[in-house]
Design a protein around this motif. Structure first.
Motif, PDB file in Angstrom:
ATOM      1  N   GLY A  61       0.899  -1.161   0.060  1.00  0.00           N
ATOM      2  CA  GLY A  61      -0.103  -0.183   0.014  1.00  0.00           C
ATOM      3  C   GLY A  61       0.836   1.300  -0.028  1.00  0.00           C
ATOM      4  N   ILE A  62       2.001   1.118  -0.532  1.00  0.00           N
ATOM      5  CA  ILE A  62       2.983   2.369  -0.295  1.00  0.00           C
ATOM      6  C   ILE A  62       3.519   2.404  -1.896  1.00  0.00           C
ATOM      7  N   PRO A  63       2.735   3.121  -2.652  1.00  0.00           N
ATOM      8  CA  PRO A  63       3.419   3.296  -4.319  1.00  0.00           C
ATOM      9  C   PRO A  63       4.499   3.731  -4.258  1.00  0.00           C
ATOM     10  N   ILE A  64       5.249   3.293  -5.403  1.00  0.00           N
ATOM     11  CA  ILE A  64       6.732   3.412  -5.403  1.00  0.00           C
ATOM     12  C   ILE A  64       7.198   4.638  -5.497  1.00  0.00           C
ATOM     13  N   VAL A  65       6.602   5.646  -6.244  1.00  0.00           N
ATOM     14  CA  VAL A  65       6.781   6.990  -6.443  1.00  0.00           C
ATOM     15  C   VAL A  65       7.025   7.743  -4.945  1.00  0.00           C
ATOM     16  N   VAL A  66       6.197   7.000  -3.991  1.00  0.00           N
ATOM     17  CA  VAL A  66       6.600   7.639  -2.442  1.00  0.00           C
ATOM     18  C   VAL A  66       7.594   6.826  -1.889  1.00  0.00           C
ATOM     19  N   GLU A  67       7.661   5.411  -1.772  1.00  0.00           N
ATOM     20  CA  GLU A  67       8.498   4.679  -1.213  1.00  0.00           C
ATOM     21  C   GLU A  67       9.964   4.759  -1.856  1.00  0.00           C
ATOM     22  N   SER A  68      10.213   4.780  -3.006  1.00  0.00           N
ATOM     23  CA  SER A  68      11.462   4.601  -3.567  1.00  0.00           C
ATOM     24  C   SER A  68      11.642   5.730  -4.826  1.00  0.00           C
ATOM     25  N   PRO A  69      11.302   7.139  -4.562  1.00  0.00           N
ATOM     26  CA  PRO A  69      11.297   7.989  -5.441  1.00  0.00           C
ATOM     27  C   PRO A  69      12.384   7.981  -6.434  1.00  0.00           C
ATOM     28  N   ASP A  70      13.606   7.445  -6.136  1.00  0.00           N
ATOM     29  CA  ASP A  70      14.720   7.681  -6.867  1.00  0.00           C
ATOM     30  C   ASP A  70      14.899   6.372  -7.630  1.00  0.00           C
ATOM     31  N   SER A  71      14.112   5.504  -7.505  1.00  0.00           N
ATOM     32  CA  SER A  71      14.127   4.196  -8.282  1.00  0.00           C
ATOM     33  C   SER A  71      13.994   4.361  -9.935  1.00  0.00           C
ATOM     34  N   ALA A  72      14.425   3.343 -10.654  1.00  0.00           N
ATOM     35  CA  ALA A  72      14.272   3.559 -12.091  1.00  0.00           C
ATOM     36  C   ALA A  72      12.734   3.426 -12.348  1.00  0.00           C
ATOM     37  N   SER A  73      12.034   2.845 -11.778  1.00  0.00           N
ATOM     38  CA  SER A  73      10.648   2.708 -11.984  1.00  0.00           C
ATOM     39  C   SER A  73       9.870   3.827 -11.709  1.00  0.00           C
ATOM     40  N   ALA A  74      10.212   4.410 -10.449  1.00  0.00           N
ATOM     41  CA  ALA A  74       9.429   5.479 -10.076  1.00  0.00           C
ATOM     42  C   ALA A  74       9.818   6.715 -10.962  1.00  0.00           C
ATOM     43  N   GLN A  75      11.233   7.039 -11.402  1.00  0.00           N
ATOM     44  CA  GLN A  75      11.310   7.998 -12.334  1.00  0.00           C
ATOM     45  C   GLN A  75      10.756   8.063 -13.600  1.00  0.00           C
ATOM     46  N   ALA A  76      10.408   6.656 -14.015  1.00  0.00           N
ATOM     47  CA  ALA A  76       9.762   6.514 -15.396  1.00  0.00           C
ATOM     48  C   ALA A  76       8.392   6.860 -15.122  1.00  0.00           C
ATOM     49  N   LEU A  77       7.555   6.438 -14.112  1.00  0.00           N
ATOM     50  CA  LEU A  77       6.532   6.754 -13.904  1.00  0.00           C
ATOM     51  C   LEU A  77       6.170   8.224 -13.573  1.00  0.00           C
ATOM     52  N   LYS A  78       7.019   8.985 -13.066  1.00  0.00           N
ATOM     53  CA  LYS A  78       7.004  10.251 -12.792  1.00  0.00           C
ATOM     54  C   LYS A  78       6.830  11.069 -14.155  1.00  0.00           C
ATOM     55  N   ALA A  79       7.994  10.714 -15.143  1.00  0.00           N
ATOM     56  CA  ALA A  79       8.057  11.045 -16.255  1.00  0.00           C
ATOM     57  C   ALA A  79       6.787  10.729 -17.264  1.00  0.00           C
ATOM     58  N   ILE A  80       6.055   9.869 -17.270  1.00  0.00           N
ATOM     59  CA  ILE A  80       4.864   9.411 -17.684  1.00  0.00           C
ATOM     60  C   ILE A  80       3.812  10.476 -17.327  1.00  0.00           C
ATOM     61  N   ALA A  81       3.693  10.511 -15.905  1.00  0.00           N
ATOM     62  CA  ALA A  81       2.664  11.374 -15.388  1.00  0.00           C
ATOM     63  C   ALA A  81       2.737  12.907 -16.045  1.00  0.00           C
ATOM     64  N   GLN A  82       3.994  13.462 -16.106  1.00  0.00           N
ATOM     65  CA  GLN A  82       4.253  14.744 -16.661  1.00  0.00           C
ATOM     66  C   GLN A  82       3.765  14.715 -18.206  1.00  0.00           C
ATOM     67  N   GLN A  83       4.301  13.724 -18.767  1.00  0.00           N
ATOM     68  CA  GLN A  83       3.819  13.946 -20.103  1.00  0.00           C
ATOM     69  C   GLN A  83       2.354  13.619 -20.538  1.00  0.00           C
ATOM     70  N   ILE A  84       1.788  13.058 -19.597  1.00  0.00           N
ATOM     71  CA  ILE A  84       0.126  12.974 -19.665  1.00  0.00           C
ATOM     72  C   ILE A  84      -0.393  14.286 -19.441  1.00  0.00           C
ATOM     73  N   ALA A  85       0.173  14.967 -18.501  1.00  0.00           N
ATOM     74  CA  ALA A  85      -0.486  16.193 -18.102  1.00  0.00           C
ATOM     75  C   ALA A  85      -0.056  17.087 -19.183  1.00  0.00           C
ATOM     76  N   ALA A  86       1.084  16.978 -19.762  1.00  0.00           N
ATOM     77  CA  ALA A  86       1.436  18.086 -21.004  1.00  0.00           C
ATOM     78  C   ALA A  86       0.527  17.727 -22.192  1.00  0.00           C
ATOM     79  N   ARG A  87       0.343  16.678 -22.349  1.00  0.00           N
ATOM     80  CA  ARG A  87      -0.596  16.563 -23.612  1.00  0.00           C
ATOM     81  C   ARG A  87      -2.086  16.771 -23.197  1.00  0.00           C
ATOM     82  N   VAL A  88      -2.422  16.688 -22.086  1.00  0.00           N
ATOM     83  CA  VAL A  88      -4.072  17.124 -21.829  1.00  0.00           C
ATOM     84  C   VAL A  88      -3.967  18.736 -21.767  1.00  0.00           C
ATOM     85  N   SER A  89      -2.889  19.352 -21.488  1.00  0.00           N
ATOM     86  CA  SER A  89      -3.219  21.023 -21.399  1.00  0.00           C
ATOM     87  C   SER A  89      -3.181  21.367 -22.861  1.00  0.00           C
TER      88      SER A  89
END
Length: 356
Positions: free
Chosen positions: A323-351
């Motif tokens: 119950g601890i998303p990786i972007v919270v528990e391990s923000p510097d991990s490769a998976s978390a960094q990829a997910l954060k970048a994807i969230a940014q891409q999604i937000a940018a395209r929506v705008s």
């Protein structure tokens, strides 16, 4: 004649500076506000179109470089805020009051990590400062409460002016409603289409969502009743298709993608999950368990952007189970960094879509 350092001069030199996504002047877009001059100290507010803007620092530096060309400038102070634009309305679909953008995270088949992507994207957007809600529309397999650490949460039902209203659960900056809150953990959901349609509409219109920049919908796999209900009920800012590099998953994802296109829902791009495995005892190694390059190939064939590739790490699965998303528990991990970048891409395209 030398330029005088005043607010007009500042706005003039900033006119050529463009938003990289919208390709329009920041000044013309009213993204430069509250310009003040005090003895060579220039301050202003930069209003981005999303708190999760992936080019935030680039835009700030462009503005600073432009202002430095003016005589007498000693210091530059930039306050960065954001105002997320409202998605375009559609005459035959009913929006949700206070909700600016509704996004579907979908997949053609189960087992590709769609819910993991939906939960972590929602949390990443909240971490960036956005107001975020999440609908767990995977009625037959509601896993979002567990992944968000809300497995024991109780949904409060209140009486509103238009009938019963659900109060969403809340954790990690994300408001959540899910079938998992309404049934016993061991109770199977044996429903036909009309009942499914009813609960999804309740999650849309009978929840106290409040003001949201993004409402993420974790869709069930496939192209069934839930997808049709969602696409026909509300104006959607877009859909994101999650797949793995595996050929079978890619074939199914293409069917899901075509369904959204037929329903006139814009597809923002493809996310390739489980792109490669990173062993915990050898973080410098990568193993292509499910193949490689499938997401990139599919995105090129369908002329859609590949929003990102997420590696498979033990901590990604463990965090979801605890119950601890990786972007919270391990923000510097490769998976978390990829997910954060994807969230940014999604937000940018929506705008971009909202302001185009």
């Amino acid at each position: 004649m030398a330029k005088v350092l005043d607010s007009s001069a500042v706005l003039e030199v900033l006119k050529p500076v463009q938003d990289p996504e919208l390709r329009k002047s920041l000044v013309e877009l009213n993204m430069i506000r509250n310009v003040e001059i005090d003895n060579g100290n220039v301050s202003f507010t930069l209003v981005l179109t999303t708190p999760a803007c992936p080019l935030r620092q680039f835009i700030v530096e462009e503005c600073e470089q432009a202002i430095k060309t003016l005589p007498g400038v000693e210091n530059i102070s930039v306050e960065v805020t954001a105002e997320t634009p409202q998605q375009k309305s559609l005459p035959d679909r009913t929006g949700i009051e206070g909700v600016k953008n509704i996004l579907a995270i979908s997949s053609g088949k189960g087992g590709v990590g769609k819910s993991t992507v939906a939960v972590n994207v929602a949390v990443a957007l909240a971490q960036a400062g956005a107001k975020v809600g999440l609908i767990d529309a995977d009625i037959y397999g509601p896993n979002a409460p567990t992944m968000l650490g809300l497995a024991d949460a109780k949904i409060v039902v209140q009486q509103g002016a238009q009938g019963e209203v659900l109060e969403p659960a809340f954790n990690y900056g994300v408001k959540l409603v899910s079938m998992g809150f309404l049934i016993d953990p061991d109770q199977p959901v044996i429903w036909r289409g009309p009942m499914l349609n009813g609960i999804i509409r309740q999650f849309l219109y009978q929840v106290r969502w409040g003001e949201l920049d993004y409402l993420i919908v974790d869709m069930p796999p496939g192209t069934g009743d839930a997808q049709l209900t969602m696409a026909q009920a509300v104006p959607m800012a877009g859909a994101v298709i999650v797949t793995t590099p595996q050929t079978v998953a890619l074939l199914d994802s293409r069917r899901g993608l075509r369904m959204f296109q037929q329903m006139q829902v814009p597809v923002l791009g493809i996310v390739e999950n489980m792109s490669y495995f990173i062993p915990p005892d050898a973080p410098d190694k990568q193993y292509d368990i499910f193949g490689s390059g499938g997401g990139e190939k599919t995105s090129k064939e369908l002329n859609l952007p590949l929003l990102g590739c997420i590696p498979l790490e033990m901590s990604l699965r463990q965090g979801g189970d605890r119950g601890i998303p990786i972007v919270v528990e391990s923000p510097d991990s490769a998976s978390a960094q990829a997910l954060k970048a994807i969230a940014q891409q999604i937000a940018a395209r929506v705008s971009v879509a909202a302001l185009a």
